[in-house]
Scaffold this motif. Sequence first.
Motif, PDB file in Angstrom:
ATOM      1  N   LEU A 103      93.935 105.099  41.290  1.00 32.23           N
ATOM      2  CA  LEU A 103      93.004 104.601  40.269  1.00 32.23           C
ATOM      3  C   LEU A 103      92.748 103.108  40.404  1.00 32.23           C
ATOM      4  O   LEU A 103      91.676 102.622  40.084  1.00 32.23           O
ATOM      5  CB  LEU A 103      93.553 104.886  38.865  1.00 32.23           C
ATOM      6  CG  LEU A 103      93.451 106.308  38.365  1.00 32.23           C
ATOM      7  CD1 LEU A 103      94.173 106.449  37.035  1.00 32.23           C
ATOM      8  CD2 LEU A 103      92.000 106.727  38.231  1.00 32.23           C
ATOM      9  N   HIS A 104      93.736 102.376  40.889  1.00 36.24           N
ATOM     10  CA  HIS A 104      93.626 100.925  40.990  1.00 36.24           C
ATOM     11  C   HIS A 104      92.998 100.456  42.308  1.00 36.24           C
ATOM     12  O   HIS A 104      92.627  99.299  42.431  1.00 36.24           O
ATOM     13  CB  HIS A 104      95.014 100.292  40.830  1.00 36.24           C
ATOM     14  CG  HIS A 104      94.983  98.829  40.544  1.00 36.24           C
ATOM     15  ND1 HIS A 104      94.699  98.337  39.297  1.00 36.24           N
ATOM     16  CD2 HIS A 104      95.175  97.756  41.334  1.00 36.24           C
ATOM     17  CE1 HIS A 104      94.737  97.017  39.329  1.00 36.24           C
ATOM     18  NE2 HIS A 104      95.025  96.639  40.560  1.00 36.24           N
ATOM     19  N   LEU A 105      92.859 101.352  43.275  1.00 37.29           N
ATOM     20  CA  LEU A 105      92.314 100.962  44.579  1.00 37.29           C
ATOM     21  C   LEU A 105      90.910 100.387  44.452  1.00 37.29           C
ATOM     22  O   LEU A 105      90.059 100.934  43.760  1.00 37.29           O
ATOM     23  CB  LEU A 105      92.241 102.167  45.515  1.00 37.29           C
ATOM     24  CG  LEU A 105      93.454 102.506  46.339  1.00 37.29           C
ATOM     25  CD1 LEU A 105      93.168 103.756  47.171  1.00 37.29           C
ATOM     26  CD2 LEU A 105      93.883 101.365  47.228  1.00 37.29           C
ATOM     27  N   ALA A 106      90.695  99.309  45.147  1.00 40.04           N
ATOM     28  CA  ALA A 106      89.366  98.708  45.244  1.00 40.04           C
ATOM     29  C   ALA A 106      88.922  98.801  46.704  1.00 40.04           C
ATOM     30  O   ALA A 106      89.753  98.901  47.616  1.00 40.04           O
ATOM     31  CB  ALA A 106      89.400  97.258  44.796  1.00 40.04           C
ATOM     32  N   ASP A 107      87.640  98.756  46.925  1.00 42.55           N
ATOM     33  CA  ASP A 107      87.104  98.896  48.279  1.00 42.55           C
ATOM     34  C   ASP A 107      87.678  97.851  49.234  1.00 42.55           C
ATOM     35  O   ASP A 107      87.955  98.151  50.388  1.00 42.55           O
ATOM     36  CB  ASP A 107      85.579  98.809  48.245  1.00 42.55           C
ATOM     37  CG  ASP A 107      84.958  99.183  49.570  1.00 42.55           C
ATOM     38  OD1 ASP A 107      85.321 100.253  50.113  1.00 42.55           O
ATOM     39  OD2 ASP A 107      84.128  98.417  50.071  1.00 42.55           O
ATOM     40  N   ASP A 108      87.888  96.627  48.751  1.00 39.76           N
ATOM     41  CA  ASP A 108      88.387  95.570  49.640  1.00 39.76           C
ATOM     42  C   ASP A 108      89.885  95.690  49.937  1.00 39.76           C
ATOM     43  O   ASP A 108      90.430  94.924  50.725  1.00 39.76           O
ATOM     44  CB  ASP A 108      88.066  94.191  49.082  1.00 39.76           C
ATOM     45  CG  ASP A 108      88.717  93.912  47.745  1.00 39.76           C
ATOM     46  OD1 ASP A 108      89.212  94.854  47.099  1.00 39.76           O
ATOM     47  OD2 ASP A 108      88.725  92.744  47.337  1.00 39.76           O
ATOM     48  N   GLU A 109      90.570  96.658  49.322  1.00 43.93           N
ATOM     49  CA  GLU A 109      91.986  96.875  49.597  1.00 43.93           C
ATOM     50  C   GLU A 109      92.204  97.906  50.716  1.00 43.93           C
ATOM     51  O   GLU A 109      93.325  98.105  51.154  1.00 43.93           O
ATOM     52  CB  GLU A 109      92.716  97.353  48.335  1.00 43.93           C
ATOM     53  CG  GLU A 109      92.753  96.313  47.251  1.00 43.93           C
ATOM     54  CD  GLU A 109      93.353  96.818  45.966  1.00 43.93           C
ATOM     55  OE1 GLU A 109      93.871  95.993  45.220  1.00 43.93           O
ATOM     56  OE2 GLU A 109      93.322  98.038  45.714  1.00 43.93           O
ATOM     57  N   PHE A 110      91.133  98.537  51.142  1.00 47.23           N
ATOM     58  CA  PHE A 110      91.216  99.547  52.187  1.00 47.23           C
ATOM     59  C   PHE A 110      90.642  98.975  53.475  1.00 47.23           C
ATOM     60  O   PHE A 110      89.466  98.673  53.562  1.00 47.23           O
ATOM     61  CB  PHE A 110      90.450 100.805  51.774  1.00 47.23           C
ATOM     62  CG  PHE A 110      90.431 101.884  52.814  1.00 47.23           C
ATOM     63  CD1 PHE A 110      91.605 102.386  53.349  1.00 47.23           C
ATOM     64  CD2 PHE A 110      89.238 102.411  53.242  1.00 47.23           C
ATOM     65  CE1 PHE A 110      91.590 103.384  54.301  1.00 47.23           C
ATOM     66  CE2 PHE A 110      89.204 103.414  54.189  1.00 47.23           C
ATOM     67  CZ  PHE A 110      90.380 103.900  54.723  1.00 47.23           C
ATOM     68  N   GLU A 111      91.489  98.803  54.454  1.00 46.83           N
ATOM     69  CA  GLU A 111      91.063  98.298  55.755  1.00 46.83           C
ATOM     70  C   GLU A 111      90.785  99.497  56.655  1.00 46.83           C
ATOM     71  O   GLU A 111      91.693 100.195  57.081  1.00 46.83           O
ATOM     72  CB  GLU A 111      92.172  97.424  56.341  1.00 46.83           C
ATOM     73  CG  GLU A 111      91.794  96.679  57.581  1.00 46.83           C
ATOM     74  CD  GLU A 111      92.924  95.790  58.055  1.00 46.83           C
ATOM     75  OE1 GLU A 111      93.090  95.683  59.276  1.00 46.83           O
ATOM     76  OE2 GLU A 111      93.640  95.209  57.213  1.00 46.83           O
ATOM     77  N   ARG A 112      89.521  99.723  56.901  1.00 54.74           N
ATOM     78  CA  ARG A 112      89.123 100.912  57.660  1.00 54.74           C
ATOM     79  C   ARG A 112      89.609 100.832  59.105  1.00 54.74           C
ATOM     80  O   ARG A 112      89.732  99.749  59.658  1.00 54.74           O
ATOM     81  CB  ARG A 112      87.604 101.054  57.616  1.00 54.74           C
ATOM     82  CG  ARG A 112      87.147 101.546  56.260  1.00 54.74           C
ATOM     83  CD  ARG A 112      85.667 101.309  56.028  1.00 54.74           C
ATOM     84  NE  ARG A 112      85.240 101.836  54.758  1.00 54.74           N
ATOM     85  CZ  ARG A 112      85.517 101.276  53.578  1.00 54.74           C
ATOM     86  NH1 ARG A 112      86.222 100.180  53.507  1.00 54.74           N
ATOM     87  NH2 ARG A 112      85.091 101.818  52.460  1.00 54.74           N
ATOM     88  N   PRO A 113      89.850 101.990  59.708  1.00 49.27           N
ATOM     89  CA  PRO A 113      90.335 101.989  61.091  1.00 49.27           C
ATOM     90  C   PRO A 113      89.258 101.466  62.043  1.00 49.27           C
ATOM     91  O   PRO A 113      88.063 101.640  61.795  1.00 49.27           O
ATOM     92  CB  PRO A 113      90.657 103.459  61.367  1.00 49.27           C
ATOM     93  CG  PRO A 113      89.898 104.234  60.359  1.00 49.27           C
ATOM     94  CD  PRO A 113      89.718 103.343  59.169  1.00 49.27           C
ATOM     95  N   PRO A 114      89.679 100.820  63.125  1.00 50.52           N
ATOM     96  CA  PRO A 114      88.696 100.269  64.065  1.00 50.52           C
ATOM     97  C   PRO A 114      87.900 101.344  64.797  1.00 50.52           C
ATOM     98  O   PRO A 114      86.799 101.102  65.278  1.00 50.52           O
ATOM     99  CB  PRO A 114      89.547  99.454  65.042  1.00 50.52           C
ATOM    100  CG  PRO A 114      90.926 100.016  64.929  1.00 50.52           C
ATOM    101  CD  PRO A 114      91.045 100.543  63.532  1.00 50.52           C
ATOM    102  N   ARG A 115      88.455 102.551  64.874  1.00 47.36           N
ATOM    103  CA  ARG A 115      87.770 103.672  65.528  1.00 47.36           C
ATOM    104  C   ARG A 115      88.258 104.977  64.889  1.00 47.36           C
ATOM    105  O   ARG A 115      89.343 105.013  64.317  1.00 47.36           O
ATOM    106  CB  ARG A 115      88.044 103.659  67.032  1.00 47.36           C
ATOM    107  CG  ARG A 115      89.485 103.842  67.393  1.00 47.36           C
ATOM    108  CD  ARG A 115      89.786 103.623  68.876  1.00 47.36           C
ATOM    109  NE  ARG A 115      91.192 103.812  69.138  1.00 47.36           N
ATOM    110  CZ  ARG A 115      92.170 102.989  68.768  1.00 47.36           C
ATOM    111  NH1 ARG A 115      91.881 101.883  68.119  1.00 47.36           N
ATOM    112  NH2 ARG A 115      93.432 103.246  69.037  1.00 47.36           N
ATOM    113  N   PRO A 116      87.492 106.036  64.975  1.00 49.12           N
ATOM    114  CA  PRO A 116      87.911 107.307  64.396  1.00 49.12           C
ATOM    115  C   PRO A 116      89.262 107.759  64.970  1.00 49.12           C
ATOM    116  O   PRO A 116      89.512 107.646  66.168  1.00 49.12           O
ATOM    117  CB  PRO A 116      86.801 108.282  64.799  1.00 49.12           C
ATOM    118  CG  PRO A 116      85.606 107.410  65.004  1.00 49.12           C
ATOM    119  CD  PRO A 116      86.147 106.114  65.550  1.00 49.12           C
ATOM    120  N   GLY A 117      90.128 108.232  64.097  1.00 43.83           N
ATOM    121  CA  GLY A 117      91.441 108.698  64.511  1.00 43.83           C
ATOM    122  C   GLY A 117      92.511 107.626  64.550  1.00 43.83           C
ATOM    123  O   GLY A 117      93.689 107.926  64.699  1.00 43.83           O
ATOM    124  N   ALA A 118      92.117 106.357  64.420  1.00 47.94           N
ATOM    125  CA  ALA A 118      93.086 105.256  64.419  1.00 47.94           C
ATOM    126  C   ALA A 118      93.658 105.085  63.010  1.00 47.94           C
ATOM    127  O   ALA A 118      93.128 105.612  62.039  1.00 47.94           O
ATOM    128  CB  ALA A 118      92.418 103.961  64.877  1.00 47.94           C
TER     129      ALA A 118
END
Length: 86
Positions: free
Chosen positions: A43-58
């Motif tokens: 519930l507390h997650l914000a978009d800027d707290e999620f560091e997306r993977p550099p490539r799919p599957g990473a």
Amino acid sequence: MVANPKQAAVLLAAVADESPELEAFFGCMYYMYYAGLRPEEVLHLADDEFERPPRPGAWSWLHLTGATVAIGQGWSNDEDVTENRG
């Protein structure tokens, strides 16, 4: 008992069919299956707290800054029923 990834994917698809507005909430818990997030952390997650993977599957990274917890109305200074905590 905990659902395995295949079972979790089926459950998430069922949630999407029944209540699309809850898909993101439960989707976070499914995709964060290995992180073991609690609902109040999701519930507390914000978009800027999620560091997306550099490539799919990473691997990706979560930078958790707190939790949004349910509290009794009598315990709140401003009559809210949730409270953000670090």
